[in-house]
Design a protein around this motif. Structure first.
Motif, PDB file in Angstrom:
ATOM      1  N   ARG A 105      -7.001   6.487  -5.945  1.00  0.00           N
ATOM      2  CA  ARG A 105      -7.805   5.404  -5.942  1.00  0.00           C
ATOM      3  C   ARG A 105      -7.399   4.376  -4.986  1.00  0.00           C
ATOM      4  NH1 ARG A 105     -10.625   7.967  -8.050  1.00  0.00           N
ATOM      5  NH2 ARG A 105     -10.981   8.624 -10.320  1.00  0.00           N
ATOM      6  N   GLY A 106      -6.454   4.479  -3.851  1.00  0.00           N
ATOM      7  CA  GLY A 106      -5.833   3.542  -2.996  1.00  0.00           C
ATOM      8  C   GLY A 106      -6.636   3.779  -1.697  1.00  0.00           C
ATOM      9  N   PRO A 107      -6.265   2.995  -0.648  1.00  0.00           N
ATOM     10  CA  PRO A 107      -7.210   3.056   0.426  1.00  0.00           C
ATOM     11  C   PRO A 107      -6.956   4.124   1.349  1.00  0.00           C
ATOM     12  CG  PRO A 107      -5.480   1.230   0.425  1.00  0.00           C
ATOM     13  CD  PRO A 107      -5.360   1.973  -0.990  1.00  0.00           C
ATOM     14  N   LEU A 108      -7.781   4.710   2.078  1.00  0.00           N
ATOM     15  CA  LEU A 108      -7.664   5.880   3.061  1.00  0.00           C
ATOM     16  C   LEU A 108      -6.642   5.695   4.002  1.00  0.00           C
ATOM     17  CD1 LEU A 108      -8.928   8.863   3.552  1.00  0.00           C
ATOM     18  CD2 LEU A 108     -10.459   7.546   5.376  1.00  0.00           C
ATOM     19  N   PRO A 109      -5.539   6.553   3.807  1.00  0.00           N
ATOM     20  CA  PRO A 109      -4.432   6.560   4.796  1.00  0.00           C
ATOM     21  C   PRO A 109      -5.160   6.804   6.407  1.00  0.00           C
ATOM     22  CG  PRO A 109      -3.978   7.775   3.134  1.00  0.00           C
ATOM     23  CD  PRO A 109      -5.256   7.663   2.956  1.00  0.00           C
ATOM     24  N   GLU A 110      -4.490   6.276   7.486  1.00  0.00           N
ATOM     25  CA  GLU A 110      -4.879   6.244   8.953  1.00  0.00           C
ATOM     26  C   GLU A 110      -3.605   6.578   9.571  1.00  0.00           C
ATOM     27  OE1 GLU A 110      -6.220   2.611   9.775  1.00  0.00           O
ATOM     28  OE2 GLU A 110      -7.917   2.693   8.277  1.00  0.00           O
ATOM     29  N   ARG A 111      -3.905   7.162  10.564  1.00  0.00           N
ATOM     30  CA  ARG A 111      -2.889   7.468  11.727  1.00  0.00           C
ATOM     31  C   ARG A 111      -2.215   6.540  11.816  1.00  0.00           C
ATOM     32  NH1 ARG A 111      -3.375   9.082  17.937  1.00  0.00           N
ATOM     33  NH2 ARG A 111      -1.365  10.077  18.071  1.00  0.00           N
ATOM     34  N   GLY A 112      -0.515   6.495  11.686  1.00  0.00           N
ATOM     35  CA  GLY A 112       0.381   5.390  12.084  1.00  0.00           C
ATOM     36  C   GLY A 112       0.871   4.891  10.702  1.00  0.00           C
ATOM     37  N   ASP A 113       0.108   5.176   9.617  1.00  0.00           N
ATOM     38  CA  ASP A 113       0.691   4.679   8.325  1.00  0.00           C
ATOM     39  C   ASP A 113       1.991   5.429   8.032  1.00  0.00           C
ATOM     40  OD1 ASP A 113      -1.242   2.932   7.789  1.00  0.00           O
ATOM     41  OD2 ASP A 113      -2.508   4.243   6.747  1.00  0.00           O
ATOM     42  N   ARG A 114       2.770   5.169   6.902  1.00  0.00           N
ATOM     43  CA  ARG A 114       4.267   5.541   6.476  1.00  0.00           C
ATOM     44  C   ARG A 114       3.983   6.185   5.130  1.00  0.00           C
ATOM     45  NH1 ARG A 114       4.550   4.680  11.522  1.00  0.00           N
ATOM     46  NH2 ARG A 114       6.274   3.891  12.438  1.00  0.00           N
ATOM     47  N   VAL A 115       4.940   7.275   4.972  1.00  0.00           N
ATOM     48  CA  VAL A 115       5.024   7.695   3.399  1.00  0.00           C
ATOM     49  C   VAL A 115       6.437   7.808   3.495  1.00  0.00           C
ATOM     50  CG1 VAL A 115       4.720   9.777   2.240  1.00  0.00           C
ATOM     51  CG2 VAL A 115       2.766   9.251   3.759  1.00  0.00           C
ATOM     52  N   GLN A 116       6.993   7.416   2.320  1.00  0.00           N
ATOM     53  CA  GLN A 116       8.427   7.444   1.645  1.00  0.00           C
ATOM     54  C   GLN A 116       8.315   8.236   0.390  1.00  0.00           C
ATOM     55  OE1 GLN A 116      10.149   3.865   0.484  1.00  0.00           O
ATOM     56  NE2 GLN A 116      12.258   4.543   1.297  1.00  0.00           N
TER      57      GLN A 116
ATOM     58  N   VAL B  33       5.792   9.467  -4.159  1.00  0.00           N
ATOM     59  CA  VAL B  33       5.827   8.796  -2.892  1.00  0.00           C
ATOM     60  C   VAL B  33       5.311   7.519  -2.885  1.00  0.00           C
ATOM     61  CG1 VAL B  33       5.725  11.175  -1.820  1.00  0.00           C
ATOM     62  CG2 VAL B  33       3.612   9.768  -2.137  1.00  0.00           C
ATOM     63  N   LYS B  34       5.749   6.832  -1.920  1.00  0.00           N
ATOM     64  CA  LYS B  34       5.117   5.569  -1.456  1.00  0.00           C
ATOM     65  C   LYS B  34       4.395   5.466  -0.236  1.00  0.00           C
ATOM     66  CE  LYS B  34       6.539   0.741  -0.566  1.00  0.00           C
ATOM     67  NZ  LYS B  34       7.567   0.132  -0.289  1.00  0.00           N
ATOM     68  N   LEU B  35       3.085   5.252  -0.395  1.00  0.00           N
ATOM     69  CA  LEU B  35       2.285   5.014   1.027  1.00  0.00           C
ATOM     70  C   LEU B  35       2.323   3.641   1.438  1.00  0.00           C
ATOM     71  CD1 LEU B  35      -1.005   7.121  -0.258  1.00  0.00           C
ATOM     72  CD2 LEU B  35       0.920   7.930   0.932  1.00  0.00           C
ATOM     73  N   SER B  36       2.635   3.587   2.592  1.00  0.00           N
ATOM     74  CA  SER B  36       2.813   2.029   3.372  1.00  0.00           C
ATOM     75  C   SER B  36       1.814   2.072   4.306  1.00  0.00           C
ATOM     76  CB  SER B  36       4.141   1.746   3.668  1.00  0.00           C
ATOM     77  OG  SER B  36       5.087   1.569   2.668  1.00  0.00           O
ATOM     78  N   PHE B  37       0.851   1.200   4.369  1.00  0.00           N
ATOM     79  CA  PHE B  37      -0.232   0.937   5.177  1.00  0.00           C
ATOM     80  C   PHE B  37       0.023   0.040   6.339  1.00  0.00           C
ATOM     81  CE2 PHE B  37      -1.736   2.185   1.093  1.00  0.00           C
ATOM     82  CZ  PHE B  37      -2.239   3.355   1.542  1.00  0.00           C
ATOM     83  N   LEU B  38       0.067   0.338   7.553  1.00  0.00           N
ATOM     84  CA  LEU B  38       0.134  -0.486   8.888  1.00  0.00           C
ATOM     85  C   LEU B  38      -0.968  -0.814   9.603  1.00  0.00           C
ATOM     86  CD1 LEU B  38       3.473   1.203   9.827  1.00  0.00           C
ATOM     87  CD2 LEU B  38       3.186  -0.630   8.124  1.00  0.00           C
ATOM     88  N   LYS B  39      -0.799  -1.812  10.111  1.00  0.00           N
ATOM     89  CA  LYS B  39      -1.801  -2.302  11.185  1.00  0.00           C
ATOM     90  C   LYS B  39      -1.115  -2.982  12.456  1.00  0.00           C
ATOM     91  CE  LYS B  39      -6.210  -5.128  11.836  1.00  0.00           C
ATOM     92  NZ  LYS B  39      -6.937  -5.975  11.123  1.00  0.00           N
ATOM     93  N   LYS B  40      -1.257  -2.027  13.390  1.00  0.00           N
ATOM     94  CA  LYS B  40      -0.447  -2.434  14.715  1.00  0.00           C
ATOM     95  C   LYS B  40       1.212  -2.748  14.518  1.00  0.00           C
ATOM     96  CE  LYS B  40      -4.249  -4.951  16.925  1.00  0.00           C
ATOM     97  NZ  LYS B  40      -4.623  -6.171  17.693  1.00  0.00           N
ATOM     98  N   GLU B  41       1.517  -1.504  13.663  1.00  0.00           N
ATOM     99  CA  GLU B  41       3.054  -1.270  13.289  1.00  0.00           C
ATOM    100  C   GLU B  41       3.479  -2.425  12.513  1.00  0.00           C
ATOM    101  OE1 GLU B  41       5.388  -0.027  16.302  1.00  0.00           O
ATOM    102  OE2 GLU B  41       3.980   1.433  17.436  1.00  0.00           O
ATOM    103  N   GLU B  42       2.662  -3.264  11.979  1.00  0.00           N
ATOM    104  CA  GLU B  42       2.954  -4.346  11.003  1.00  0.00           C
ATOM    105  C   GLU B  42       2.469  -3.807   9.561  1.00  0.00           C
ATOM    106  OE1 GLU B  42       5.254  -6.837  11.419  1.00  0.00           O
ATOM    107  OE2 GLU B  42       5.609  -6.223  13.399  1.00  0.00           O
ATOM    108  N   VAL B  43       2.880  -4.376   8.539  1.00  0.00           N
ATOM    109  CA  VAL B  43       2.507  -4.279   6.999  1.00  0.00           C
ATOM    110  C   VAL B  43       0.877  -4.823   7.192  1.00  0.00           C
ATOM    111  CG1 VAL B  43       2.487  -4.941   4.653  1.00  0.00           C
ATOM    112  CG2 VAL B  43       4.339  -4.283   6.018  1.00  0.00           C
ATOM    113  N   ASP B  44      -0.048  -3.941   6.636  1.00  0.00           N
ATOM    114  CA  ASP B  44      -1.425  -4.389   6.486  1.00  0.00           C
ATOM    115  C   ASP B  44      -1.523  -5.119   5.320  1.00  0.00           C
ATOM    116  OD1 ASP B  44      -4.060  -4.764   6.640  1.00  0.00           O
ATOM    117  OD2 ASP B  44      -4.837  -2.826   7.197  1.00  0.00           O
TER     118      ASP B  44
END
Length: 127
Positions: free
Chosen positions: A86-97, A26-37
């Motif tokens: 080892r990645g960043p802690l996912p937060e509400r609003g992030d995406r998983v593919q 899976v790919k974890l995509s981290f967002l900030k205000k609905e934009e790539v962080d």
């Protein structure tokens, strides 16, 4: 004097065995205000993804229940091995593919449960 738990080694071996059988890429995509962080680049990992069977529920229309609307709701959870992540802690609003499922569907992180000892559990919503 604190006493160390003796089950951690066994627990980590069990989690690794489950992941060896059931984990998928899976790919974890981290967002900030609905934009790539930019401070949290996306990561690809292997984790256990479980998607519900698509329970169908009715919407009550009040006294007469006259609405004829049905809602399909699926529950999805991603279980990440805390010992190997080892990645960043996912937060509400992030995406998983998902990377190996047909169509590579995306999910939104609705809730993060980081209280467990063995797993980081992400409750997901289907996008």
């Amino acid at each position: 004097m604190p006493v160390a738990a003796r089950f951690h080694t066994l627990r980590d071996r069990v989690v690794a065995a489950v992941d060896k059988t059931f984990a998928e890429p899976v790919k974890l995509s981290f967002l900030k205000k609905e934009e790539v962080d930019p401070a949290r680049p996306s990561v690809e990992i292997e984790a256990v993804l479980r998607v519900g069977g698509g329970e169908e529920t009715g919407m009550n229309g009040g006294y007469g229940a006259t609405w004829r609307t049905r809602l399909a709701a699926e529950k999805a959870e991603l279980h990440i091995d805390r010992a190997s992540y080892r990645g960043p802690l996912p937060e509400r609003g992030d995406r998983v593919q998902t990377l190996s499922r047909h169509g590579k569907p995306w999910f939104e992180v609705l809730r993060v449960d980081d209280r467990g000892e063995a797993r980081l559990v992400l409750e997901l919503g289907i996008i």
